[in-house]
Scaffold this motif. Structure first.
Motif, PDB file in Angstrom:
ATOM      1  N   ASP A  49     -75.080  58.994  -3.236  1.00  0.00           N
ATOM      2  CA  ASP A  49     -75.782  59.366  -4.459  1.00  0.00           C
ATOM      3  C   ASP A  49     -76.300  58.100  -5.133  1.00  0.00           C
ATOM      4  O   ASP A  49     -75.734  57.006  -4.971  1.00  0.00           O
ATOM      5  CB  ASP A  49     -74.846  60.096  -5.425  1.00  0.00           C
ATOM      6  CG  ASP A  49     -74.491  61.498  -4.951  1.00  0.00           C
ATOM      7  OD1 ASP A  49     -75.233  62.043  -4.102  1.00  0.00           O
ATOM      8  OD2 ASP A  49     -73.482  62.043  -5.433  1.00  0.00           O
TER       9      ASP A  49
ATOM     10  N   TYR B 286     -78.012  60.019 -10.490  1.00  0.00           N
ATOM     11  CA  TYR B 286     -77.492  59.996 -11.851  1.00  0.00           C
ATOM     12  C   TYR B 286     -78.433  59.133 -12.692  1.00  0.00           C
ATOM     13  O   TYR B 286     -78.487  57.910 -12.520  1.00  0.00           O
ATOM     14  CB  TYR B 286     -76.075  59.432 -11.877  1.00  0.00           C
ATOM     15  CG  TYR B 286     -75.053  60.349 -11.249  1.00  0.00           C
ATOM     16  CD1 TYR B 286     -74.375  61.285 -12.030  1.00  0.00           C
ATOM     17  CD2 TYR B 286     -74.784  60.293  -9.885  1.00  0.00           C
ATOM     18  CE1 TYR B 286     -73.439  62.144 -11.454  1.00  0.00           C
ATOM     19  CE2 TYR B 286     -73.856  61.152  -9.308  1.00  0.00           C
ATOM     20  CZ  TYR B 286     -73.186  62.070 -10.101  1.00  0.00           C
ATOM     21  OH  TYR B 286     -72.271  62.916  -9.526  1.00  0.00           O
TER      22      TYR B 286
ATOM     23  N   GLN C   4     -71.659  55.200  -4.854  1.00  0.00           N
ATOM     24  CA  GLN C   4     -73.033  55.317  -5.323  1.00  0.00           C
ATOM     25  C   GLN C   4     -73.883  54.125  -4.895  1.00  0.00           C
ATOM     26  O   GLN C   4     -73.386  53.016  -4.690  1.00  0.00           O
ATOM     27  CB  GLN C   4     -73.053  55.461  -6.851  1.00  0.00           C
ATOM     28  CG  GLN C   4     -72.433  56.778  -7.313  1.00  0.00           C
ATOM     29  CD  GLN C   4     -72.129  56.819  -8.792  1.00  0.00           C
ATOM     30  OE1 GLN C   4     -72.181  55.802  -9.472  1.00  0.00           O
ATOM     31  NE2 GLN C   4     -71.790  57.992  -9.302  1.00  0.00           N
TER      32      GLN C   4
ATOM     33  N   ILE D   3     -79.371  64.410 -12.144  1.00  0.00           N
ATOM     34  CA  ILE D   3     -78.328  64.651 -13.134  1.00  0.00           C
ATOM     35  C   ILE D   3     -78.589  63.679 -14.285  1.00  0.00           C
ATOM     36  O   ILE D   3     -78.488  62.461 -14.112  1.00  0.00           O
ATOM     37  CB  ILE D   3     -76.921  64.435 -12.546  1.00  0.00           C
ATOM     38  CG1 ILE D   3     -76.686  65.398 -11.379  1.00  0.00           C
ATOM     39  CG2 ILE D   3     -75.856  64.630 -13.628  1.00  0.00           C
ATOM     40  CD1 ILE D   3     -75.384  65.139 -10.629  1.00  0.00           C
TER      41      ILE D   3
ATOM     42  N   SER E 121     -77.668  63.343  -4.966  1.00  0.00           N
ATOM     43  CA  SER E 121     -77.982  63.404  -6.388  1.00  0.00           C
ATOM     44  C   SER E 121     -78.402  62.030  -6.891  1.00  0.00           C
ATOM     45  O   SER E 121     -78.076  60.994  -6.280  1.00  0.00           O
ATOM     46  CB  SER E 121     -76.770  63.885  -7.196  1.00  0.00           C
ATOM     47  OG  SER E 121     -76.467  65.233  -6.898  1.00  0.00           O
TER      48      SER E 121
ATOM     49  N   PHE F 160     -77.216  55.810  -8.464  1.00  0.00           N
ATOM     50  CA  PHE F 160     -77.019  55.556  -9.894  1.00  0.00           C
ATOM     51  C   PHE F 160     -78.242  54.785 -10.368  1.00  0.00           C
ATOM     52  O   PHE F 160     -78.539  53.694  -9.874  1.00  0.00           O
ATOM     53  CB  PHE F 160     -75.754  54.741 -10.152  1.00  0.00           C
ATOM     54  CG  PHE F 160     -75.538  54.440 -11.624  1.00  0.00           C
ATOM     55  CD1 PHE F 160     -74.846  55.335 -12.419  1.00  0.00           C
ATOM     56  CD2 PHE F 160     -76.038  53.279 -12.206  1.00  0.00           C
ATOM     57  CE1 PHE F 160     -74.654  55.079 -13.774  1.00  0.00           C
ATOM     58  CE2 PHE F 160     -75.863  53.023 -13.554  1.00  0.00           C
ATOM     59  CZ  PHE F 160     -75.162  53.923 -14.342  1.00  0.00           C
TER      60      PHE F 160
ATOM     61  N   TYR G 243     -78.970  57.447 -15.757  1.00  0.00           N
ATOM     62  CA  TYR G 243     -78.192  57.004 -16.917  1.00  0.00           C
ATOM     63  C   TYR G 243     -79.129  56.583 -18.041  1.00  0.00           C
ATOM     64  O   TYR G 243     -79.934  55.658 -17.884  1.00  0.00           O
ATOM     65  CB  TYR G 243     -77.260  55.845 -16.544  1.00  0.00           C
ATOM     66  CG  TYR G 243     -76.337  55.491 -17.683  1.00  0.00           C
ATOM     67  CD1 TYR G 243     -75.247  56.310 -17.972  1.00  0.00           C
ATOM     68  CD2 TYR G 243     -76.574  54.388 -18.484  1.00  0.00           C
ATOM     69  CE1 TYR G 243     -74.407  56.021 -19.040  1.00  0.00           C
ATOM     70  CE2 TYR G 243     -75.741  54.098 -19.552  1.00  0.00           C
ATOM     71  CZ  TYR G 243     -74.657  54.916 -19.825  1.00  0.00           C
ATOM     72  OH  TYR G 243     -73.832  54.639 -20.890  1.00  0.00           O
TER      73      TYR G 243
ATOM     74  N   VAL H  30     -77.707  61.763 -17.417  1.00  0.00           N
ATOM     75  CA  VAL H  30     -76.497  61.305 -18.089  1.00  0.00           C
ATOM     76  C   VAL H  30     -76.905  60.780 -19.469  1.00  0.00           C
ATOM     77  O   VAL H  30     -77.574  59.756 -19.574  1.00  0.00           O
ATOM     78  CB  VAL H  30     -75.782  60.200 -17.282  1.00  0.00           C
ATOM     79  CG1 VAL H  30     -74.468  59.813 -17.966  1.00  0.00           C
ATOM     80  CG2 VAL H  30     -75.530  60.658 -15.851  1.00  0.00           C
TER      81      VAL H  30
END
Length: 285
Positions: free
Chosen positions: A110, A5, A73, A34, A3, A112, A7, A36
């Motif tokens: 994953d 993320y 991450q 995803i 995944s 970030f 942000y 955020v």
């Protein structure tokens, strides 16, 4: 499947750049995106308040909640805001997209991902595809369309954004702009600002139309716009802003109106550049 993320931090322009570029990277690297999108003093509007439903997962998490997961991450971010001390690279510094992809693929963790700017190495067409796919809520688009139809009547008008509250001395020179617009009575202007007083002043010019907002950005604490404050994640900035959900949505109506104008470049704000990107993609046209 790994995944990413994505942000989304800061005000709307910063968040828009993050989500668009994060989705481009997710597609290219075959990552599960995803999004955020925390609601906080930087942006009180939730993702679903602004955009139509998306197939992507959207969560509301503050930055501090990722600290406990930092070793799980692979970090790709412009700044280590919380001083986590993790290995990371800035996505805006890669000279080629292939190198950015190679960094992402250099770990099985994953990802970030945080940036306030679209990395220059990204293909413009790929970014524009995401602009078109991420659709604003129809009622927001309709407010912008109604304003343009009623105020401009389909004719040419110039769009002027005057950013003041969080730009300090780097904000647009509203006094000079007031004089210049006043000397062009045969041309129509749309003026928007995050400062209520600026909009009220420009509304006195007969060739200026203002989108009257339900709410403007407010101060988080007593003081000036540049008074040092701490946000929900404990980060300290000389930026004393509190943007409610209503003020953010009203500002996005401004952004969409700007995208339908002949934009006068008054700053390098991510908000103004988002309007130009939306214009280039013909969103809502």
């Amino acid at each position: 499947m790994r995944s990413i993320y994505i942000y989304c931090d800061g005000g709307f322009g910063n968040r828009y750049n993050a989500v668009l570029s994060g989705l481009v990277l997710a597609e290219a690297a075959d990552l599960n995106p995803i999004i955020v999108w925390p609601t906080n003093n930087w942006c009180g509007a939730a993702f679903e308040d602004i955009f139509e439903p998306t197939a992507h997962t959207v969560v509301r998490r503050e930055l501090t909640t990722f600290v406990a997961e930092k070793d799980q991450q692979h970090h790709l971010m412009v700044e280590d805001h919380l001083r986590m001390g993790v290995p990371n690279q800035s996505p805006v510094l890669f000279p080629a997209f292939a190198e950015l992809l190679a960094y992402v693929r250099g770990s099985d963790k994953d990802v970030f991902y945080y940036t306030a700017l679209v990395p220059p190495c990204m293909d413009a067409q790929a970014v524009r595809r995401q602009v078109r796919a991420l659709r604003f809520r129809p009622e927001i688009l309709a407010r912008a369309d109604d304003f343009v139809r009623e105020q401009a009547g389909g004719g040419e008008f110039f769009g002027v954004q005057i950013r003041k509250t969080d730009f300090g001395a780097n904000g647009a020179d509203d006094n000079n702009l007031f004089d210049l617009i006043g000397k062009c009575p045969d041309r129509r202007f749309f003026v928007c600002s995050d400062d209520k007083g600026v909009e009220e002043r420009f509304a006195t010019l007969p060739n200026v139309a203002i989108h009257h907002k339900r709410a403007h950005v407010e101060k988080l604490v007593d003081g000036d716009w540049t008074t040092t404050t701490a946000d929900q994640s404990g980060r300290v900035y000389a930026c004393n802003v509190n943007r409610s959900a209503v003020s953010v949505i009203d500002a996005i109506v401004d952004l969409l109106i700007l995208s339908k104008s002949k934009v006068v470049k008054t700053s390098n704000s991510t908000f103004l550049n988002a309007a130009l990107m939306i214009q280039a993609c013909g969103v809502g046209a």
